[in-house]
Scaffold this active site. Sequence first.
Site, PDB file in Angstrom:
ATOM      1  N   SER A 116      -9.864   2.992  -2.128  1.00 43.73           N
ATOM      2  CA  SER A 116      -8.604   2.473  -2.637  1.00 43.73           C
ATOM      3  C   SER A 116      -7.774   1.741  -1.594  1.00 43.73           C
ATOM      4  CB  SER A 116      -7.779   3.624  -3.228  1.00 43.73           C
ATOM      5  OG  SER A 116      -7.415   4.567  -2.227  1.00 43.73           O
ATOM      6  N   SER A 142     -12.067   6.372   0.476  1.00 40.42           N
ATOM      7  CA  SER A 142     -11.153   5.244   0.382  1.00 40.42           C
ATOM      8  C   SER A 142     -10.886   4.511   1.695  1.00 40.42           C
ATOM      9  CB  SER A 142      -9.822   5.692  -0.229  1.00 40.42           C
ATOM     10  OG  SER A 142      -9.995   6.019  -1.590  1.00 40.42           O
ATOM     11  N   LYS A 196      -1.173   0.564   4.113  1.00 37.79           N
ATOM     12  CA  LYS A 196      -1.431   0.749   2.696  1.00 37.79           C
ATOM     13  C   LYS A 196      -0.130   1.131   2.006  1.00 37.79           C
ATOM     14  CE  LYS A 196      -4.665   3.472  -0.201  1.00 37.79           C
ATOM     15  NZ  LYS A 196      -5.798   4.427  -0.101  1.00 37.79           N
TER      16      LYS A 196
END
Length: 467
Positions: A160, A184, A82
């Site tokens: 996310s 997330s 990420k």
Amino acid sequence: MTADDLAFADVVELQRLLTAKAVSSVELTELYLKRLETYGPVYSAVVTILHDRARREARRADRERVRGRVRGPLHGIPYGVKDLLATPDAPTTWGAQPYRAQHFDFDATAVRKLSDAGAVLLAKLAMVELAGGFGYGDADASFTGPGRTPWNAKFWSGGSSSGSGIAVAAGLVGFAIGSETSGSILFPSTACGITGLRPTYGRVSRHGAMALCWTLDKLGPMARSARDLEIVLAAIAGADPRDPTAVDVPLTAPRRRPRIAVLKNATKGAMPAVAANFRASLKALATFADIAGEVALPKGPWGPVVGTIVDAEGAAAFRDLIESGKSRGLRNADDKLGGYVAYATPAVDYIDALRQRAKLNAALEAAFAGYDAIVSPTLHTVTYPVGIPFDKAYPKFGGGPSLIAPGNLAGLPAIALPNGFGPNGLPTSVALLGRAWGEATLTAIGARYQRATDFHTKRPPLTTGRP
């Protein structure tokens, strides 16, 4: 074995093939790089592909293997992170336009540990801007565009850790690293039909990771199987002098039949397919675990307490962005204003939330004592359509009890396991909330569950055309 078979193999199988010299790390890396280039833009999965670093690390892994040096089960395995984890090879954008040119000159601790384990970093993966800290209300919340689940590109990938979920599900990486403050990892794991693990707070160092909420943020693995999660977590876990919250605790599971409780009213407000898949999951779990009745979630303002803490700590983390007015350069309409709302959080509300947190966590610990895990649907619905506000997507469903906010508030680990499909061909999943430092128990339960089911092996119907 076809190229697709290779791309969708889990880490354990990939390492077996590397050991047997059926494939090299360079060949595996080139396969994934091509897939990242082909499918990454379609599903808005990628920020930066690290061609040079990936090839360099793959060549190193192959050379070491020839010399008889294999660093461990991740040696030569390509992965993605990420884009809130620092690397010197590309910008670390935090998914946000104001930070698109941001560079760091070091690897985050999690990245360094994976490199030390012989893994091959392929890409910085897309994410919701600022990890969703400013309260986005629809899928269009990253400069890379809305993340789209590979199962149906008209629907959101979840956030996310959007790119991490997409990349694993679409066979673009061997595994990925995501982060969770309040959902997330678990949400995109569900939306993308993969297996995800939120570790105990403090299990994994966050040095070099974007801070949203210092007392809630956690880094964790997202992969194609529970057995992979255990391997990756073992590589990134442990103390770090650059993160005083990270500690060394053994990853061990008790050698006995797991004792699992069912969250009371777990399917209240759930879509019929979610409820049906959950009931089937309970039957599969009961073949190797004791399903020890129901346990109620203690009453309390779980969501508001988490929200207040995220607002206060997030506003402090991004104080310069808010005070400079640069937060108006964010993509999502809610995020453009959300920072100012968070900035206005009274100190007394934050202090009161911390006091409430201690009471709620004690109540949660007391209610769940005696169980290895509490099981519930991860989400009450399938993921949301792109282009529709979240609160308008499924007005007839939702409102049932959820363990996402309580688990994150208490810093407890959880695993999401694919368990079927619902409307529009979209995946559903079952979640198990564990005891502090109980990740090995969760991955052991997950591995047994996945030996009895095959949902984690399903492949999405990928397309090369834009939705």
